[in-house]
Design a protein around this motif. Structure first.
Motif, PDB file in Angstrom:
ATOM      1  N   ASP A 245       0.851  -1.193   0.000  1.00  0.00           N
ATOM      2  CA  ASP A 245       0.000   0.000   0.000  1.00  0.00           C
ATOM      3  C   ASP A 245       0.886   1.242   0.000  1.00  0.00           C
ATOM      4  OD1 ASP A 245      -1.889   1.936   0.309  1.00  0.00           O
ATOM      5  OD2 ASP A 245      -2.737   1.148   2.178  1.00  0.00           O
ATOM      6  N   THR A 246       0.872   1.987  -1.104  1.00  0.00           N
ATOM      7  CA  THR A 246       1.695   3.203  -1.179  1.00  0.00           C
ATOM      8  C   THR A 246       0.958   4.430  -0.677  1.00  0.00           C
ATOM      9  OG1 THR A 246       0.988   3.630  -3.459  1.00  0.00           O
ATOM     10  CG2 THR A 246       2.962   2.279  -3.146  1.00  0.00           C
ATOM     11  N   ALA A 247      -0.281   4.250  -0.238  1.00  0.00           N
ATOM     12  CA  ALA A 247      -1.056   5.400   0.244  1.00  0.00           C
ATOM     13  C   ALA A 247      -1.623   5.126   1.628  1.00  0.00           C
ATOM     14  CB  ALA A 247      -2.186   5.716  -0.743  1.00  0.00           C
ATOM     15  N   THR A 248      -0.870   4.378   2.426  1.00  0.00           N
ATOM     16  CA  THR A 248      -1.358   4.070   3.762  1.00  0.00           C
ATOM     17  C   THR A 248      -1.464   5.332   4.611  1.00  0.00           C
ATOM     18  OG1 THR A 248      -0.923   2.796   5.770  1.00  0.00           O
ATOM     19  CG2 THR A 248       0.996   3.563   4.527  1.00  0.00           C
ATOM     20  N   LEU A 249      -2.468   5.344   5.478  1.00  0.00           N
ATOM     21  CA  LEU A 249      -2.686   6.488   6.355  1.00  0.00           C
ATOM     22  C   LEU A 249      -2.038   6.294   7.722  1.00  0.00           C
ATOM     23  CD1 LEU A 249      -6.454   7.175   5.538  1.00  0.00           C
ATOM     24  CD2 LEU A 249      -4.425   8.287   4.573  1.00  0.00           C
ATOM     25  N   GLU A 250      -1.429   5.145   7.936  1.00  0.00           N
ATOM     26  CA  GLU A 250      -0.801   4.874   9.225  1.00  0.00           C
ATOM     27  C   GLU A 250       0.622   5.432   9.199  1.00  0.00           C
ATOM     28  OE1 GLU A 250      -1.267   0.826  10.600  1.00  0.00           O
ATOM     29  OE2 GLU A 250      -2.988   0.547   9.270  1.00  0.00           O
ATOM     30  N   SER A 251       0.917   6.308  10.158  1.00  0.00           N
ATOM     31  CA  SER A 251       2.199   7.017  10.164  1.00  0.00           C
ATOM     32  C   SER A 251       3.385   6.111  10.485  1.00  0.00           C
ATOM     33  CB  SER A 251       2.154   8.173  11.172  1.00  0.00           C
ATOM     34  OG  SER A 251       1.855   7.682  12.475  1.00  0.00           O
ATOM     35  N   ASP A 252       3.139   4.984  11.170  1.00  0.00           N
ATOM     36  CA  ASP A 252       4.248   4.120  11.570  1.00  0.00           C
ATOM     37  C   ASP A 252       4.523   3.022  10.551  1.00  0.00           C
ATOM     38  OD1 ASP A 252       1.813   2.924  12.035  1.00  0.00           O
ATOM     39  OD2 ASP A 252       2.468   1.848  13.836  1.00  0.00           O
ATOM     40  N   ARG A 253       3.924   3.120   9.365  1.00  0.00           N
ATOM     41  CA  ARG A 253       4.121   2.097   8.351  1.00  0.00           C
ATOM     42  C   ARG A 253       4.627   2.721   7.058  1.00  0.00           C
ATOM     43  NH1 ARG A 253      -1.196  -0.749   7.147  1.00  0.00           N
ATOM     44  NH2 ARG A 253       0.069  -1.367   5.349  1.00  0.00           N
TER      45      ARG A 253
END
Length: 478
Positions: A245-253
């Protein structure tokens, strides 16, 4: 309600064999026409068969107890009992059968592949089949054997060419829905996919299957999340596709760390190191996603991965990905050796194999184990003295008497035939004649014979006494 089950514990029981019949033919002016008891029927088997129309083990989850029908007993006038009907259980392609200790019994792959999970019991012989020149009128019949009963475990490993792996909500379900006609559930929260989805993809002349494996998380190979339940579904694949996922919303990933985590879980699970890998950078239709994909692509290619930038929603880059996967699958199929004909391995018994063993246990009990003696015990009606004597004769001819003597058994020592669960235990009397004095020549009825002169009767009686002394001195089951 659960609609997909890929692991069940199943209790199967084959049918019992029918008992043989002890009967004497009677008609007008001929009341003793000879033995005419028929044999019992064979018990039905429990057979697992691969059926392409079955995709889940759900039916066995709700009904885990399965039993085949019993064989019917024999009857007089030489009528044999009807055989029990086999119980055929359809299972999905890729089902693995294990015993309760986890040992693999069968790996069922391919339409129509069969495995006998429970063997039906043999039917008992009637007294007509037991009659011989020396035993003209048996007054007994053999009992039918009980069918095999055991607990087995069925595990389903999806048979697919391509497996999509990745974090929850990476877009695997969306990708399989646009590459194939599969219609998985799609939503914007983790663990949307709770079961593996399977789709069929056509790329040029190559047709292959693609599986969407439910989301993996750190610790999946040790049982966290859904990973341990579904990691086995990637075992049969030809190629692994990492969906990042290149558009993840999780900051730690980030995609690279996601890839490292999934690879670590696959390595911990084991057995997948030789599968080719492809990386799919998903959601590049989003500006931030495209920028991130351009940034990490050189790093992925430096690691040796083939990288594809796609968007399942905008349907970008799908054709290139589909044809690339088709080429890898076709190459893997061509590299596989041709299917060999089924080989039958014959392992003859050793010339010194007695067919049974005699061991002395710590409590002084002598235990006899072996296929023949245990089967003979199960077939014996211990309420019939003649049947017990017949068992004694069979065991004596097999050599059990001599083996007990060599093992150090003495009069009145305990002897058990069979396992702890179904053993027959008795006090051994080596000096007894197996009931010969009481029963005479078992199975003979002089009413069936023509009258003999007195001198001939005396000679026959002396010969019978000498033969009985030599034949019956020895083993007695009581």
């Amino acid at each position: 309600m659960t609609t997909f089950v890929d692991r069940v514990e199943l209790q199967v029981a084959a049918g019992n064999g029918g008992h043989g019949c002890a009967s004497v033919h009677r008609e007008k002016f001929k009341p003793l026409g000879g033995p005419d008891g028929g044999n019992g029927g064979r018990g039905g088997d429990v057979i697992l068969v691969v059926d392409q129309d079955v995709t889940t083990l759900l039916d066995y989850h709700h009904h885990p107890h399965r039993k085949a029908t019993n064989g019917q007993p024999g009857a007089g006038d030489n009528r044999e009992g009807k055989n029990g009907k086999d119980l055929v259980l359809p299972v999905p392609d890729g089902t693995v059968v294990l015993d309760k200790n986890g040992e693999v019994l069968a790996d069922l792959v391919g339409q129509g592949t069969q495995f006998v999970a429970g063997q039906g019991g043999r039917g008992g012989l009637g007294n007509a089949a037991l009659a011989s020149a020396r035993r003209k009128a048996p007054g007994f019949a053999l009992l039918g054997e009980p069918g095999e009963a055991r607990d087995i475990v069925l595990e389903l490993k999806t048979v697919a060419d391509v497996a999509l792996v990745g974090y929850p909500s990476a877009g695997k379900s969306s990708l399989i829905s646009v590459l194939s006609a599969a219609k998985p559930k799609i939503a914007d929260y983790p663990f949307t996919t709770l079961v593996p989805n399977l789709g069929v993809v056509t790329a040029g002349s190559t047709v292959y299957t693609i599986a969407d494996v439910p989301g993996l998380i750190p610790g999946a190979s040790q049982g966290r999340g859904l990973g341990l339940e579904f990691l086995r579904h990637v075992e049969r694949c030809e190629v692994l596709v990492h969906v990042l996922d290149t558009a993840t919303l999780e900051s730690d990933r980030d995609p690279l760390s996601d890839l490292d985590v999934i690879e670590e879980e696959l390595a911990q699970y084991g057995g997948l190191g030789d599968r080719p890998r492809v990386v799919v950078l998903n959601k590049v239709d989003i500006p931030d996603g495209k920028d991130l994909a351009d940034m990490i692509r050189p790093d992925l290619e430096e690691r040796g991965y083939r990288v594809f930038e796609v968007s399942a929603i905008a349907r970008q880059g799908l054709k290139e990905l589909s044809y690339a996967l088709a080429d890898i699958v076709a190459t893997a199929r061509a590299a596989k050796p041709a299917q060999e004909a089924t080989r039958i391995v014959i392992r003859p018994k050793a010339v010194d194999d007695a067919g049974f063993t005699v061991t002395k246990e710590a409590d002084g009990l002598f235990r006899v184990r072996g296929e023949k003696p245990e089967r003979w015990v199960r077939q014996t009606d211990f309420n019939n003295d003649e049947a017990v004597g017949y068992l004694a004769d069979r065991l004596n001819r097999l050599g059990v008497e001599d083996a007990l003597l060599k093992a150090g058994a003495r009069a009145m020592d305990g002897v058990a035939i069979g396992s702890d669960e179904d053993a027959v235990v008795f006090d051994w009397e080596p000096s007894m004649s197996a009931g010969a004095e009481m029963l005479g020549r078992r199975g003979e009825d002089h009413r069936f014979e023509a009258p003999r002169p007195a001198a001939q009767r005396r000679r026959d009686r002396d010969a019978e006494r000498d033969e009985a002394q030599g034949e019956y001195d020895g083993f007695s089951p009581f």
